[in-house]
Design a protein around this motif. Sequence first.
Motif, PDB file in Angstrom:
ATOM      1  N   SER A   1       0.806  -1.222   0.000  1.00  0.00           N
ATOM      2  CA  SER A   1       0.000   0.000   0.000  1.00  0.00           C
ATOM      3  C   SER A   1       0.838   1.270   0.000  1.00  0.00           C
ATOM      4  O   SER A   1       0.431   2.283  -0.569  1.00  0.00           O
ATOM      5  CB  SER A   1      -0.925   0.020   1.211  1.00  0.00           C
ATOM      6  OG  SER A   1      -1.787  -1.082   1.167  1.00  0.00           O
ATOM      7  N   LYS A   2       1.997   1.213   0.620  1.00  0.00           N
ATOM      8  CA  LYS A   2       2.817   2.418   0.791  1.00  0.00           C
ATOM      9  C   LYS A   2       3.864   2.639  -0.292  1.00  0.00           C
ATOM     10  O   LYS A   2       4.292   3.766  -0.515  1.00  0.00           O
ATOM     11  CB  LYS A   2       3.534   2.368   2.143  1.00  0.00           C
ATOM     12  CG  LYS A   2       2.603   2.470   3.321  1.00  0.00           C
ATOM     13  CD  LYS A   2       3.364   2.314   4.621  1.00  0.00           C
ATOM     14  CE  LYS A   2       2.429   2.318   5.815  1.00  0.00           C
ATOM     15  NZ  LYS A   2       3.160   2.048   7.076  1.00  0.00           N
ATOM     16  N   SER A   3       4.303   1.600  -0.948  1.00  0.00           N
ATOM     17  CA  SER A   3       5.420   1.729  -1.884  1.00  0.00           C
ATOM     18  C   SER A   3       5.008   2.362  -3.210  1.00  0.00           C
ATOM     19  O   SER A   3       3.905   2.137  -3.706  1.00  0.00           O
ATOM     20  CB  SER A   3       6.048   0.365  -2.156  1.00  0.00           C
ATOM     21  OG  SER A   3       7.149   0.519  -3.025  1.00  0.00           O
ATOM     22  N   ASN A   4       5.935   3.141  -3.756  1.00  0.00           N
ATOM     23  CA  ASN A   4       5.786   3.687  -5.101  1.00  0.00           C
ATOM     24  C   ASN A   4       6.958   3.274  -5.980  1.00  0.00           C
ATOM     25  O   ASN A   4       7.145   3.816  -7.071  1.00  0.00           O
ATOM     26  CB  ASN A   4       5.670   5.214  -5.050  1.00  0.00           C
ATOM     27  CG  ASN A   4       4.369   5.644  -4.406  1.00  0.00           C
ATOM     28  OD1 ASN A   4       3.312   5.137  -4.740  1.00  0.00           O
ATOM     29  ND2 ASN A   4       4.458   6.554  -3.460  1.00  0.00           N
ATOM     30  N   ASN A   5       7.742   2.336  -5.513  1.00  0.00           N
ATOM     31  CA  ASN A   5       8.912   1.821  -6.215  1.00  0.00           C
ATOM     32  C   ASN A   5       8.439   0.633  -7.057  1.00  0.00           C
ATOM     33  O   ASN A   5       7.986  -0.375  -6.522  1.00  0.00           O
ATOM     34  CB  ASN A   5       9.961   1.402  -5.173  1.00  0.00           C
ATOM     35  CG  ASN A   5      11.196   0.785  -5.759  1.00  0.00           C
ATOM     36  OD1 ASN A   5      11.171   0.131  -6.796  1.00  0.00           O
ATOM     37  ND2 ASN A   5      12.307   0.977  -5.061  1.00  0.00           N
ATOM     38  N   TRP A   6       8.532   0.748  -8.387  1.00  0.00           N
ATOM     39  CA  TRP A   6       8.014  -0.302  -9.259  1.00  0.00           C
ATOM     40  C   TRP A   6       8.671  -1.649  -9.008  1.00  0.00           C
ATOM     41  O   TRP A   6       8.012  -2.684  -9.096  1.00  0.00           O
ATOM     42  CB  TRP A   6       8.164   0.084 -10.733  1.00  0.00           C
ATOM     43  CG  TRP A   6       7.265   1.210 -11.130  1.00  0.00           C
ATOM     44  CD1 TRP A   6       7.655   2.400 -11.676  1.00  0.00           C
ATOM     45  CD2 TRP A   6       5.838   1.278 -11.022  1.00  0.00           C
ATOM     46  NE1 TRP A   6       6.551   3.194 -11.900  1.00  0.00           N
ATOM     47  CE2 TRP A   6       5.422   2.526 -11.510  1.00  0.00           C
ATOM     48  CE3 TRP A   6       4.865   0.397 -10.559  1.00  0.00           C
ATOM     49  CZ2 TRP A   6       4.088   2.918 -11.556  1.00  0.00           C
ATOM     50  CZ3 TRP A   6       3.537   0.786 -10.593  1.00  0.00           C
ATOM     51  CH2 TRP A   6       3.164   2.032 -11.084  1.00  0.00           C
ATOM     52  N   SER A   7       9.953  -1.648  -8.701  1.00  0.00           N
ATOM     53  CA  SER A   7      10.643  -2.915  -8.441  1.00  0.00           C
ATOM     54  C   SER A   7      10.123  -3.572  -7.169  1.00  0.00           C
ATOM     55  O   SER A   7       9.951  -4.788  -7.106  1.00  0.00           O
ATOM     56  CB  SER A   7      12.148  -2.684  -8.346  1.00  0.00           C
ATOM     57  OG  SER A   7      12.640  -2.178  -9.568  1.00  0.00           O
ATOM     58  N   VAL A   8       9.871  -2.768  -6.172  1.00  0.00           N
ATOM     59  CA  VAL A   8       9.298  -3.275  -4.925  1.00  0.00           C
ATOM     60  C   VAL A   8       7.875  -3.766  -5.184  1.00  0.00           C
ATOM     61  O   VAL A   8       7.481  -4.844  -4.727  1.00  0.00           O
ATOM     62  CB  VAL A   8       9.324  -2.194  -3.819  1.00  0.00           C
ATOM     63  CG1 VAL A   8       8.512  -2.614  -2.600  1.00  0.00           C
ATOM     64  CG2 VAL A   8      10.770  -1.874  -3.425  1.00  0.00           C
ATOM     65  N   LEU A   9       7.117  -2.999  -5.930  1.00  0.00           N
ATOM     66  CA  LEU A   9       5.734  -3.378  -6.213  1.00  0.00           C
ATOM     67  C   LEU A   9       5.641  -4.653  -7.043  1.00  0.00           C
ATOM     68  O   LEU A   9       4.680  -5.405  -6.917  1.00  0.00           O
ATOM     69  CB  LEU A   9       4.984  -2.237  -6.899  1.00  0.00           C
ATOM     70  CG  LEU A   9       4.611  -1.099  -5.955  1.00  0.00           C
ATOM     71  CD1 LEU A   9       4.093   0.107  -6.732  1.00  0.00           C
ATOM     72  CD2 LEU A   9       3.594  -1.556  -4.921  1.00  0.00           C
ATOM     73  N   ARG A  10       6.650  -4.924  -7.836  1.00  0.00           N
ATOM     74  CA  ARG A  10       6.642  -6.191  -8.573  1.00  0.00           C
ATOM     75  C   ARG A  10       6.660  -7.361  -7.590  1.00  0.00           C
ATOM     76  O   ARG A  10       5.886  -8.312  -7.714  1.00  0.00           O
ATOM     77  CB  ARG A  10       7.836  -6.272  -9.523  1.00  0.00           C
ATOM     78  CG  ARG A  10       7.843  -7.560 -10.315  1.00  0.00           C
ATOM     79  CD  ARG A  10       8.971  -7.620 -11.299  1.00  0.00           C
ATOM     80  NE  ARG A  10       8.876  -8.849 -12.047  1.00  0.00           N
ATOM     81  CZ  ARG A  10       9.366  -9.029 -13.237  1.00  0.00           C
ATOM     82  NH1 ARG A  10       9.996  -8.048 -13.840  1.00  0.00           N
ATOM     83  NH2 ARG A  10       9.239 -10.181 -13.853  1.00  0.00           N
ATOM     84  N   SER A  11       7.538  -7.288  -6.595  1.00  0.00           N
ATOM     85  CA  SER A  11       7.618  -8.361  -5.595  1.00  0.00           C
ATOM     86  C   SER A  11       6.382  -8.397  -4.708  1.00  0.00           C
ATOM     87  O   SER A  11       5.823  -9.467  -4.444  1.00  0.00           O
ATOM     88  CB  SER A  11       8.869  -8.185  -4.730  1.00  0.00           C
ATOM     89  OG  SER A  11      10.023  -8.443  -5.484  1.00  0.00           O
TER      90      SER A  11
END
Length: 184
Positions: free
Chosen positions: A77-87
């Motif tokens: 919910s908090k992340s805006n980092n695409w690499s993080v959001l992929r995981s």
Amino acid sequence: MDQQRIDKITEALYNYSASVIKEGILQYTSLEELLELSLYPIERTAFRAAWAAEHVLLANNNSKITFYKDAIISVYSKSNNWSVLRSYSKLVMEYLTLTDITQLNEIEFESILNKTFDVLENSECPIAVRCNCYDILCLLSAQHHWIVNELRHRIQLDLSINETPALISRAKKVTKKLERIAKT
């Protein structure tokens, strides 16, 4: 977590190969620290922590995902980092696959739903994240049928903009699932 600890974990994340991280990262850090570092402001550190957390959580038949669902949903919910959001989109998808969706409380449901639609609205969203979001919404639609039509429209719009093989393949799979859900 203090900066010295962050530096030590970051060094392990940066210096070891994927196979070492997958099999032995917990010798250097805890899963809780990886989850926390997934929101770290340095994108490379956040990505490596998220990637390591994903592989640890998906090991051993996903046995840890349910235990860490609050942290997973929070980072997602908090992340805006695409690499993080992929995981983390993959982790949310796996969590929803493993659990009875009726067990989500209203805050968890709304958090996942809002973030997933926000991600899909972003034209910069990478295909892998977009595809995971299709599956997340498809899983949620089994309990909330109004999502079926919204997701169908989203998929059609995405395909009209960008017809990559990965997007076409996932869109077909999700659309078939949506057809089955709509019939129930």
